[in-house]
Scaffold this motif. Structure first.
Motif, PDB file in Angstrom:
ATOM      1  N   LYS A   1      32.230 106.948  77.066  1.00  0.00           N
ATOM      2  CA  LYS A   1      31.724 105.594  76.827  1.00  0.00           C
ATOM      3  C   LYS A   1      32.416 104.587  77.734  1.00  0.00           C
ATOM      4  O   LYS A   1      33.562 104.775  78.130  1.00  0.00           O
TER       5      LYS A   1
ATOM      6  N   GLU B   1      31.631 101.290  71.789  1.00  0.00           N
ATOM      7  CA  GLU B   1      30.764 102.175  71.000  1.00  0.00           C
ATOM      8  C   GLU B   1      29.298 101.773  71.136  1.00  0.00           C
ATOM      9  O   GLU B   1      28.426 102.628  71.195  1.00  0.00           O
ATOM     10  N   ASP B   2      29.015 100.477  71.125  1.00  0.00           N
ATOM     11  CA  ASP B   2      27.644  99.977  71.200  1.00  0.00           C
ATOM     12  C   ASP B   2      27.648  98.801  72.175  1.00  0.00           C
ATOM     13  O   ASP B   2      27.918  97.660  71.796  1.00  0.00           O
TER      14      ASP B   2
ATOM     15  N   ARG C   1      25.315  95.768  71.536  1.00  0.00           N
ATOM     16  CA  ARG C   1      25.824  94.958  70.424  1.00  0.00           C
ATOM     17  C   ARG C   1      26.972  94.066  70.905  1.00  0.00           C
ATOM     18  O   ARG C   1      27.034  92.880  70.576  1.00  0.00           O
TER      19      ARG C   1
ATOM     20  N   CYS D   1      30.950  97.404  67.471  1.00  0.00           N
ATOM     21  CA  CYS D   1      30.655  97.461  68.909  1.00  0.00           C
ATOM     22  C   CYS D   1      31.737  98.179  69.710  1.00  0.00           C
ATOM     23  O   CYS D   1      31.457  98.692  70.796  1.00  0.00           O
TER      24      CYS D   1
END
Length: 172
Positions: A5, A81-82, A85, A121
């Motif tokens: 990520k 992670e997101d 977002r 996020c």
């Protein structure tokens, strides 16, 4: 299986106000990949900047997140992670025009609080503004004292990067 990520960095740039310690740096965020194996590493810069028309939010793609114009250092603070977002949180933060004490570091501190409050996020992260700010100022001061920013050829190299998650330097 290891995660690949993107990462979230605090970025420090010279502000042009060298005689005021609190306003010495311009603060923003960089987003870049975990693996930086190529010469140019694409990413993005998200920050607020002051112009003659006032403060504005800016989100721009970068050809090389390791070496943007006038970048002094990157401080890795989170595993994303997101990403959408996270970007939506940064886009939605207020940009204050009416407070003469509001500036880029105020925006970054507020952003970190909102990212922490969101809780979704980013994953592994260091989001404590006081800790990040103190460390980042010290890190850039030490690099400056060692002569890192004196040579034009040094400025064309990847900038110093500190990983606050693993407490180690990841580039010279």
């Amino acid at each position: 299986m290891p995660s690949n990520k993107n990462r979230l960095y605090i970025a420090l740039y010279p502000s042009g106000v060298a005689n005021n310690e609190e306003r010495k740096y311009h603060w923003g965020f960089l987003i870049g990949p975990k693996i930086e194996s190529r010469e140019e590493v694409p990413g993005a810069r998200l920050h607020v900047k002051n112009s003659p028309l006032g403060w504005t939010f800016e989100e721009i793609p970068l050809q090389n997140v390791r070496n943007t114009t006038s970048l002094l250092a990157r401080i890795l603070i989170a595993k994303i992670e997101d990403e959408q977002r996270l970007i939506n949180i940064l886009r939605s933060l207020p940009v204050i025009q009416s407070d003469p004490n509001w500036r880029c570091r105020t925006w970054v501190a507020g952003a970190l609080a909102e990212i922490a409050k969101d809780g979704k996020c980013v994953g592994t992260a260091e989001l404590n503004w006081d800790k990040i700010e103190a460390f980042a100022r010290s890190y850039v001061a030490n690099k400056t004292a060692s002569g890192r920013y004196q040579s034009g050829t040094d400025m064309s190299k990847p900038k110093p990067t500190w990983d606050m998650l693993e407490n180690k330097e990841s580039t010279p």
